[in-house]
Scaffold this active site. Structure first.
Site, PDB file in Angstrom:
ATOM      1  N   ASP A 141       5.153   5.469   9.769  1.00 42.08           N
ATOM      2  CA  ASP A 141       3.918   5.945   9.752  1.00 42.08           C
ATOM      3  C   ASP A 141       2.637   5.378   8.807  1.00 42.08           C
ATOM      4  OD1 ASP A 141       4.588   9.553   8.801  1.00 42.08           O
ATOM      5  OD2 ASP A 141       4.721   7.593   7.706  1.00 42.08           O
ATOM      6  N   HIS A 145      -0.480   3.432  10.011  1.00 42.56           N
ATOM      7  CA  HIS A 145      -1.849   3.897   9.424  1.00 42.56           C
ATOM      8  C   HIS A 145      -2.504   2.701   9.101  1.00 42.56           C
ATOM      9  CE1 HIS A 145      -4.077   6.611   7.069  1.00 42.56           C
ATOM     10  NE2 HIS A 145      -4.489   5.397   6.454  1.00 42.56           N
ATOM     11  N   GLU A 146      -1.851   1.905   8.228  1.00 47.60           N
ATOM     12  CA  GLU A 146      -2.582   0.670   7.710  1.00 47.60           C
ATOM     13  C   GLU A 146      -3.030  -0.335   8.857  1.00 47.60           C
ATOM     14  OE1 GLU A 146      -2.209   2.915   4.314  1.00 47.60           O
ATOM     15  OE2 GLU A 146      -3.881   1.543   5.030  1.00 47.60           O
ATOM     16  N   HIS A 149      -5.718   0.611  10.781  1.00 47.91           N
ATOM     17  CA  HIS A 149      -7.122   0.529  10.291  1.00 47.91           C
ATOM     18  C   HIS A 149      -7.653  -0.863  10.483  1.00 47.91           C
ATOM     19  CE1 HIS A 149      -7.909   4.008   7.780  1.00 47.91           C
ATOM     20  NE2 HIS A 149      -6.949   3.778   6.673  1.00 47.91           N
ATOM     21  N   TYR A 160     -16.287   3.717   6.492  1.00 48.15           N
ATOM     22  CA  TYR A 160     -15.356   4.546   5.654  1.00 48.15           C
ATOM     23  C   TYR A 160     -16.006   5.577   4.665  1.00 48.15           C
ATOM     24  CZ  TYR A 160     -10.754   4.934   4.058  1.00 48.15           C
ATOM     25  OH  TYR A 160      -9.363   5.637   3.483  1.00 48.15           O
ATOM     26  N   GLU A 169      -9.832   7.659   8.887  1.00 47.70           N
ATOM     27  CA  GLU A 169      -8.523   8.147   8.539  1.00 47.70           C
ATOM     28  C   GLU A 169      -7.576   8.819   9.558  1.00 47.70           C
ATOM     29  OE1 GLU A 169      -6.518   8.050   5.846  1.00 47.70           O
ATOM     30  OE2 GLU A 169      -7.594   6.217   5.450  1.00 47.70           O
ATOM     31  N   ASN A 183       7.921  14.001  14.217  1.00 42.09           N
ATOM     32  CA  ASN A 183       7.256  15.103  13.861  1.00 42.09           C
ATOM     33  C   ASN A 183       5.945  14.800  13.784  1.00 42.09           C
ATOM     34  OD1 ASN A 183       6.726  13.845  11.416  1.00 42.09           O
ATOM     35  ND2 ASN A 183       8.933  14.557  10.879  1.00 42.09           N
ATOM     36  N   GLU A 188       6.048  11.636   5.073  1.00 39.65           N
ATOM     37  CA  GLU A 188       7.340  12.499   4.919  1.00 39.65           C
ATOM     38  C   GLU A 188       8.395  11.598   4.155  1.00 39.65           C
ATOM     39  OE1 GLU A 188       6.187  12.189   7.671  1.00 39.65           O
ATOM     40  OE2 GLU A 188       7.599  11.944   9.298  1.00 39.65           O
ATOM     41  N   TYR A 191       7.042  10.201   0.618  1.00 36.17           N
ATOM     42  CA  TYR A 191       6.458  11.072  -0.148  1.00 36.17           C
ATOM     43  C   TYR A 191       7.586  11.849  -0.991  1.00 36.17           C
ATOM     44  CZ  TYR A 191       2.922  14.330  -1.862  1.00 36.17           C
ATOM     45  OH  TYR A 191       2.087  15.299  -2.556  1.00 36.17           O
ATOM     46  N   THR A 192       7.007  12.012  -2.266  1.00 38.25           N
ATOM     47  CA  THR A 192       7.991  12.850  -3.194  1.00 38.25           C
ATOM     48  C   THR A 192       9.551  12.737  -2.824  1.00 38.25           C
ATOM     49  OG1 THR A 192       7.771  14.789  -1.634  1.00 38.25           O
ATOM     50  CG2 THR A 192       6.151  14.518  -3.689  1.00 38.25           C
ATOM     51  N   ASP A 198       8.966  18.084   2.514  1.00 36.80           N
ATOM     52  CA  ASP A 198       7.367  17.932   2.275  1.00 36.80           C
ATOM     53  C   ASP A 198       6.671  16.693   2.769  1.00 36.80           C
ATOM     54  OD1 ASP A 198       6.592  17.142  -1.109  1.00 36.80           O
ATOM     55  OD2 ASP A 198       8.199  16.255   0.336  1.00 36.80           O
ATOM     56  N   ASP A 224     -13.902  10.549  -2.949  1.00 38.77           N
ATOM     57  CA  ASP A 224     -13.059   9.988  -2.084  1.00 38.77           C
ATOM     58  C   ASP A 224     -13.911   9.550  -0.776  1.00 38.77           C
ATOM     59  OD1 ASP A 224     -10.549   9.076  -0.551  1.00 38.77           O
ATOM     60  OD2 ASP A 224     -10.225  10.883   0.094  1.00 38.77           O
ATOM     61  N   HIS A 229      -9.887  11.733   3.129  1.00 38.94           N
ATOM     62  CA  HIS A 229      -8.602  12.075   3.137  1.00 38.94           C
ATOM     63  C   HIS A 229      -8.378  13.726   3.200  1.00 38.94           C
ATOM     64  CE1 HIS A 229      -7.989   8.011   1.632  1.00 38.94           C
ATOM     65  NE2 HIS A 229      -6.870   7.950   2.376  1.00 38.94           N
TER      66      HIS A 229
HETATM   67  C1  TI1 Z   1      -6.937   1.582  -2.083  1.00 35.41           C
HETATM   68  C2  TI1 Z   1      -7.484   2.788  -1.855  1.00 35.41           C
HETATM   69  C3  TI1 Z   1      -6.948   3.694  -0.882  1.00 35.41           C
HETATM   70  C4  TI1 Z   1      -7.388   3.153   0.483  1.00 35.41           C
HETATM   71  C5  TI1 Z   1      -6.768   4.377   1.485  1.00 35.41           C
HETATM   72  C6  TI1 Z   1      -5.661   3.790   2.270  1.00 35.41           C
HETATM   73  S1  TI1 Z   1      -6.320   3.225   4.068  1.00 35.41           S
HETATM   74  C7  TI1 Z   1      -4.865   5.087   2.847  1.00 35.41           C
HETATM   75  O1  TI1 Z   1      -5.527   6.001   3.332  1.00 35.41           O
HETATM   76  N1  TI1 Z   1      -3.455   5.064   2.422  1.00 35.41           N
HETATM   77  C8  TI1 Z   1      -2.804   6.171   2.989  1.00 35.41           C
HETATM   78  C9  TI1 Z   1      -1.220   5.552   2.572  1.00 35.41           C
HETATM   79  C10 TI1 Z   1      -0.520   6.476   3.268  1.00 35.41           C
HETATM   80  C11 TI1 Z   1      -0.461   6.463   4.690  1.00 35.41           C
HETATM   81  C12 TI1 Z   1       0.417   7.431   5.522  1.00 35.41           C
HETATM   82  C13 TI1 Z   1       1.368   8.252   4.673  1.00 35.41           C
HETATM   83  C14 TI1 Z   1       1.203   8.107   3.295  1.00 35.41           C
HETATM   84  C15 TI1 Z   1       0.350   7.148   2.489  1.00 35.41           C
HETATM   85  C16 TI1 Z   1      -3.098   7.310   2.407  1.00 35.41           C
HETATM   86  O2  TI1 Z   1      -3.130   8.350   2.694  1.00 35.41           O
HETATM   87  N2  TI1 Z   1      -3.452   7.285   0.703  1.00 35.41           N
HETATM   88  C17 TI1 Z   1      -3.727   8.537   0.167  1.00 35.41           C
HETATM   89  C18 TI1 Z   1      -2.570   8.872  -0.868  1.00 35.41           C
HETATM   90  C19 TI1 Z   1      -5.191   8.460  -0.400  1.00 35.41           C
HETATM   91  O3  TI1 Z   1      -5.554   7.139  -0.668  1.00 35.41           O
HETATM   92  O4  TI1 Z   1      -5.551   9.451  -0.986  1.00 35.41           O
HETATM   93 ZN    ZN Z   2      -6.303   4.850   5.728  1.00 41.65          ZN
END
Ligand code: TI1
Ligand code: ZN
Length: 304
Positions: A141, A145-146, A149, A160, A169, A183, A188, A191-192, A198, A224, A229
């Site tokens: 995911d 996500h990336e 974009h 943005y 986003e 899900n 998930e 993360y952590t 979580d 932000d 976000h």
């Molecule tokens: C460099 C500055 C940040 C650019 C934001 C990038 S597109 C982004 O949204 N990254 C995601 C990465 C991600 C995607 C899915 C799941 C987990 C993490 C993002 O959500 N970044 C969070 C941590 C944030 O930048 O607040």
């Molecule tokens: Zn993003």
């Protein structure tokens, strides 16, 4: 392209083995996938914990990318192929530009970098600090996500910041769920790593991770880029309501058409409702159950 591929294998961030499309040149194997029906290739590089991009190709002497240091490379490469296949097979889109552009990823960006991003030309992934995140390319995911974009940038071009940025986003999270169907959670798998169960975000319950799920909880902030976000929770909740009602295969067609035909750089949440309704009307009719499900979802999050 369709050149010969030297099928390799690798071990990903979660310790799983997966097949890799690689390329042999002068006795070295490269994470360089020429098997897709695209003009370009899918290529994966490493910044070796520097911030200089694009970095050098990820290589291996025996086509078995199973070193611990190669795990992020393996997943970035493999999942980029999965997401390429999704846009091609499901939406008939050939890479992010719809003209077969090369999909380039760089892993091991910086040190303890708890993020991933599209920089306008390529995807970039940090290794995480091992507490907040493990290597971010380890989650489908995140990769979806990336790369989404990149698609958004070439289509709707959603600015943005503020509501268009939160929508940007949310579109990336929503396609993350279209790809990672297990899900309605986001991140998930990476993360952590030391805490089970979580996620970074939830589409079904944005409030679980501090995001608003209704317009009356919209957060006015300059942080932000205007809370992109944070406020993405509102369109994310609408997406959850739509997907859970209509199913992924119907919802993803409505979202892709809205993104590529109706949304534009300054589209806000109300414009998103209209764009998705227009797409649903085109695909299923304005009197359809699909149309009313989209209308209901956005009404439930306070966007009428
Ligand atoms: C460099 C500055 C940040 C650019 C934001 C990038 S597109 C982004 O949204 N990254 C995601 C990465 C991600 C995607 C899915 C799941 C987990 C993490 C993002 O959500 N970044 C969070 C941590 C944030 O930048 O607040
Ligand atoms: Zn993003």
């Amino acid at each position: 392209y369709n050149a010969v591929n030297d099928a390799g294998s690798g071990v990903g961030v979660l310790g799983d083995t997966k097949p890799l499309n690689t390329y042999l040149s002068s006795g070295t194997y490269y994470l360089y996938d020429t098997t897709k029906a695209m003009t370009g290739v899918i290529e994966t590089r490493t910044a070796a914990n520097s911030t200089s991009l694009p970095g050098n190709y990820s290589v291996d002497p025996d086509n078995n990318f199973n070193a611990t240091s190669q795990r992020a490379d393996v997943d970035a490469h493999y999942y980029a192929g999965v997401v390429y296949d999704y846009f091609k097979n499901t939406h008939n889109r050939n890479s992010f530009d719809n003209r077969g552009a090369t999909i380039r990823s760089t892993v091991h960006y910086s040190r303890n970098y708890n993020n991933a991003f599209w920089n306008g030309a390529q995807m970039v992934y940090g290794d995480g600090d091992g507490t907040t995140f493990r290597a971010l390319s380890g989650a489908l995911d995140v990769v979806a996500h990336e790369l989404t974009h990149a698609v958004t940038e070439r289509t709707a071009g959603l600015e943005y910041q503020y509501q268009s940025g939160a929508l940007n986003e949310s579109i990336s999270d929503t396609f993350g769920v279209f790809l990672d169907k297990k899900n309605y959670l986001i991140g998930e798998d990476v993360y952590t790593p030391n805490k089970a169960g979580d996620a970074l975000r939830s589409l079904s319950d944005p409030g679980l991770y501090g995001q608003p799920d209704h317009m009356n909880k919209y957060v006015n902030t300059t942080a932000d880029n205007g809370g992109v976000h944070t406020n993405s929770g509102i369109p994310n909740k609408a997406a959850y309501l739509t997907i859970s009602k209509l199913g992924t295969s119907v919802a993803e067609k409505i979202y892709y058409r809205a993104l590529t035909v109706y949304l534009s750089p300054k589209s806000n949440f109300k414009d998103a409702r209209s764009a998705l309704l227009a797409a649903a009307a085109d695909l299923y009719g304005s009197g359809s159950t699909q149309y009313s499900a989209v209308a209901s979802a956005w009404t439930q999050v306070g966007v009428n």
